[in-house]
Design a protein around this motif. Structure first.
Motif, short mmCIF file in Angstrom:
data_model
loop_
_atom_site.label_atom_id
_atom_site.label_comp_id
_atom_site.label_asym_id
_atom_site.label_seq_id
_atom_site.Cartn_x
_atom_site.Cartn_y
_atom_site.Cartn_z
N VAL A 100 -1.73 -2.31 15.51
CA VAL A 100 -2.90 -2.26 14.62
C VAL A 100 -2.50 -1.66 13.27
CG1 VAL A 100 -5.17 -1.18 14.29
CG2 VAL A 100 -4.57 -2.20 16.49
N ASP A 101 -1.65 -0.65 13.29
CA ASP A 101 -1.19 -0.05 12.02
C ASP A 101 -0.45 -1.07 11.16
OD1 ASP A 101 -2.29 2.37 12.72
OD2 ASP A 101 -0.37 3.32 13.27
N VAL A 102 0.40 -1.88 11.79
CA VAL A 102 1.13 -2.92 11.04
C VAL A 102 0.15 -3.91 10.45
CG1 VAL A 102 2.70 -4.90 11.27
CG2 VAL A 102 3.32 -2.71 12.27
N GLU A 103 -0.82 -4.33 11.24
CA GLU A 103 -1.81 -5.28 10.73
C GLU A 103 -2.58 -4.68 9.55
OE1 GLU A 103 -5.55 -8.02 12.15
OE2 GLU A 103 -5.17 -6.15 13.21
N THR A 104 -2.96 -3.42 9.67
CA THR A 104 -3.68 -2.75 8.59
C THR A 104 -2.84 -2.69 7.32
OG1 THR A 104 -4.87 -1.41 10.20
CG2 THR A 104 -4.87 -0.62 7.94
N LEU A 105 -1.59 -2.30 7.46
CA LEU A 105 -0.70 -2.23 6.29
C LEU A 105 -0.48 -3.62 5.68
CD1 LEU A 105 1.82 0.40 7.67
CD2 LEU A 105 0.37 0.67 5.64
N CYS A 106 -0.35 -4.62 6.52
CA CYS A 106 -0.17 -5.99 6.00
C CYS A 106 -1.41 -6.44 5.23
CB CYS A 106 0.11 -6.96 7.14
SG CYS A 106 1.78 -6.84 7.80
N SER A 107 -2.59 -6.14 5.77
CA SER A 107 -3.80 -6.56 5.06
C SER A 107 -4.00 -5.78 3.77
CB SER A 107 -5.03 -6.43 5.96
OG SER A 107 -5.27 -5.09 6.29
N GLU A 108 -3.56 -4.52 3.73
CA GLU A 108 -3.66 -3.74 2.50
C GLU A 108 -2.71 -4.26 1.43
OE1 GLU A 108 -2.88 0.32 3.53
OE2 GLU A 108 -4.82 0.59 4.50
N LEU A 109 -1.59 -4.82 1.85
CA LEU A 109 -0.58 -5.30 0.91
C LEU A 109 -0.81 -6.75 0.48
CD1 LEU A 109 2.53 -3.63 2.55
CD2 LEU A 109 1.60 -3.11 0.28
N GLU A 110 -1.77 -7.44 1.08
CA GLU A 110 -2.01 -8.84 0.71
C GLU A 110 -3.10 -8.94 -0.32
OE1 GLU A 110 -2.56 -11.87 3.57
OE2 GLU A 110 -0.80 -11.27 4.67
N PRO A 111 -3.02 -9.76 -1.29
CA PRO A 111 -1.77 -10.36 -1.76
C PRO A 111 -0.95 -9.32 -2.52
CG PRO A 111 -3.57 -11.04 -3.15
CD PRO A 111 -4.16 -10.19 -2.08
N GLN A 119 2.65 1.33 -8.24
CA GLN A 119 3.92 0.81 -7.74
C GLN A 119 4.47 1.71 -6.63
OE1 GLN A 119 5.04 -2.07 -8.58
NE2 GLN A 119 7.04 -2.06 -7.63
N GLU A 120 4.35 3.03 -6.81
CA GLU A 120 4.84 3.96 -5.78
C GLU A 120 4.04 3.82 -4.49
OE1 GLU A 120 3.83 5.23 -8.92
OE2 GLU A 120 5.88 5.15 -9.71
N ASP A 121 2.73 3.64 -4.63
CA ASP A 121 1.87 3.47 -3.46
C ASP A 121 2.24 2.18 -2.72
OD1 ASP A 121 -0.18 4.29 -1.75
OD2 ASP A 121 -1.63 2.98 -2.76
N LYS A 122 2.50 1.13 -3.48
CA LYS A 122 2.90 -0.15 -2.89
C LYS A 122 4.23 0.01 -2.13
CE LYS A 122 4.03 -3.62 -5.64
NZ LYS A 122 3.99 -4.85 -6.46
N ILE A 123 5.18 0.66 -2.75
CA ILE A 123 6.48 0.87 -2.11
C ILE A 123 6.34 1.72 -0.85
CG2 ILE A 123 8.74 2.00 -2.40
CD1 ILE A 123 8.60 1.07 -5.36
N ARG A 124 5.50 2.75 -0.92
CA ARG A 124 5.27 3.62 0.24
C ARG A 124 4.67 2.82 1.40
NH1 ARG A 124 1.03 5.96 2.06
NH2 ARG A 124 -0.24 5.64 0.22
N LYS A 125 3.71 1.94 1.11
CA LYS A 125 3.07 1.15 2.17
C LYS A 125 4.03 0.11 2.73
CE LYS A 125 -1.61 1.97 0.86
NZ LYS A 125 -2.73 1.98 1.72
N ILE A 126 4.85 -0.48 1.88
CA ILE A 126 5.85 -1.44 2.36
C ILE A 126 6.85 -0.75 3.28
CG2 ILE A 126 7.80 -2.88 1.64
CD1 ILE A 126 6.12 -3.63 -0.85
N LYS A 127 7.28 0.44 2.90
CA LYS A 127 8.21 1.21 3.73
C LYS A 127 7.54 1.63 5.05
CE LYS A 127 11.37 5.14 3.77
NZ LYS A 127 11.67 4.83 5.13
N ALA A 128 6.28 2.03 4.98
CA ALA A 128 5.55 2.42 6.20
C ALA A 128 5.42 1.23 7.14
CB ALA A 128 4.18 2.97 5.84
N ARG A 129 5.13 0.05 6.58
CA ARG A 129 5.02 -1.15 7.39
C ARG A 129 6.36 -1.48 8.04
NH1 ARG A 129 3.60 -6.67 4.45
NH2 ARG A 129 5.60 -6.16 3.54
N ALA A 130 7.44 -1.38 7.28
CA ALA A 130 8.78 -1.65 7.82
C ALA A 130 9.13 -0.66 8.93
CB ALA A 130 9.82 -1.59 6.70
#
Length: 157
Positions: A100-111, A119-130
């Motif tokens: 569920v966390d991965v799905e949430t992070l993916c939906s937050e990052l789309e598009p 930019q830092e927040d985006k990088i942080r979320k991408i790293k958290a998703r990874a």
């Protein structure tokens, strides 16, 4: 007075029939026991395969869709009764929570192009998703360890 041969046969026939009936009953009990073990294995294997499939779906697609999640929840809903409470807790609190966390992070990052944060927040979320994805993929070994005692088939003759 001489005993007729038919009296010998009738004297031995009753115990022979009793022993034969006992043997047949024992074999039927053993067959029913093995059938029960196989049916239980089949039901437990469905839970195991659901856990491995959701991880495989996540690895393949980078995320899971609602159909995959619904299938996972349906196939793992009886884990407490078929396996153990520990496995049920693991599935719901570790595996499911991270999916569920991965799905949430993916939906937050789309598009990704129109991400509303910095930019830092985006990088942080991408790293958290990874990190979540890496953690989920690493759980295959843990799942094998947890399920191993329940999916071992020992041959009994």
């Amino acid at each position: 007075m001489e005993v007729h041969w038919t009296q010998y046969i009738s004297a031995f026939l009753t115990p022979i029939i009793a022993v034969t009936a006992l043997y047949i009953a024992f074999m039927q009990w053993k067959l029913a026991s093995n059938k029960l073990k196989l049916e239980l294995f089949d039901k437990r294997y469905i839970v195991y395969k659901a856990c491995m499939k959701i991880i495989s779906d996540l690895m393949t697609n980078g995320n899971t869709d609602q159909r995959q999640q619904a299938e996972f929840l349906k196939n793992t809903s009886d884990a407490r009764w078929l396996l153990s409470e520990d496995i049920d807790i693991y599935i719901s609190e570790v595996l499911w929570k991270n999916i569920v966390d991965v799905e949430t992070l993916c939906s937050e990052l789309e598009p990704l192009q129109s991400f509303p944060g910095s930019q830092e927040d985006k990088i942080r979320k991408i790293k958290a998703r990874a990190d979540k994805k890496i953690f989920i993929v690493s759980q295959r070994k843990k799942i094998n360890e947890l399920f191993s005692p329940f999916l071992s088939i020992k041959h009994q003759s």
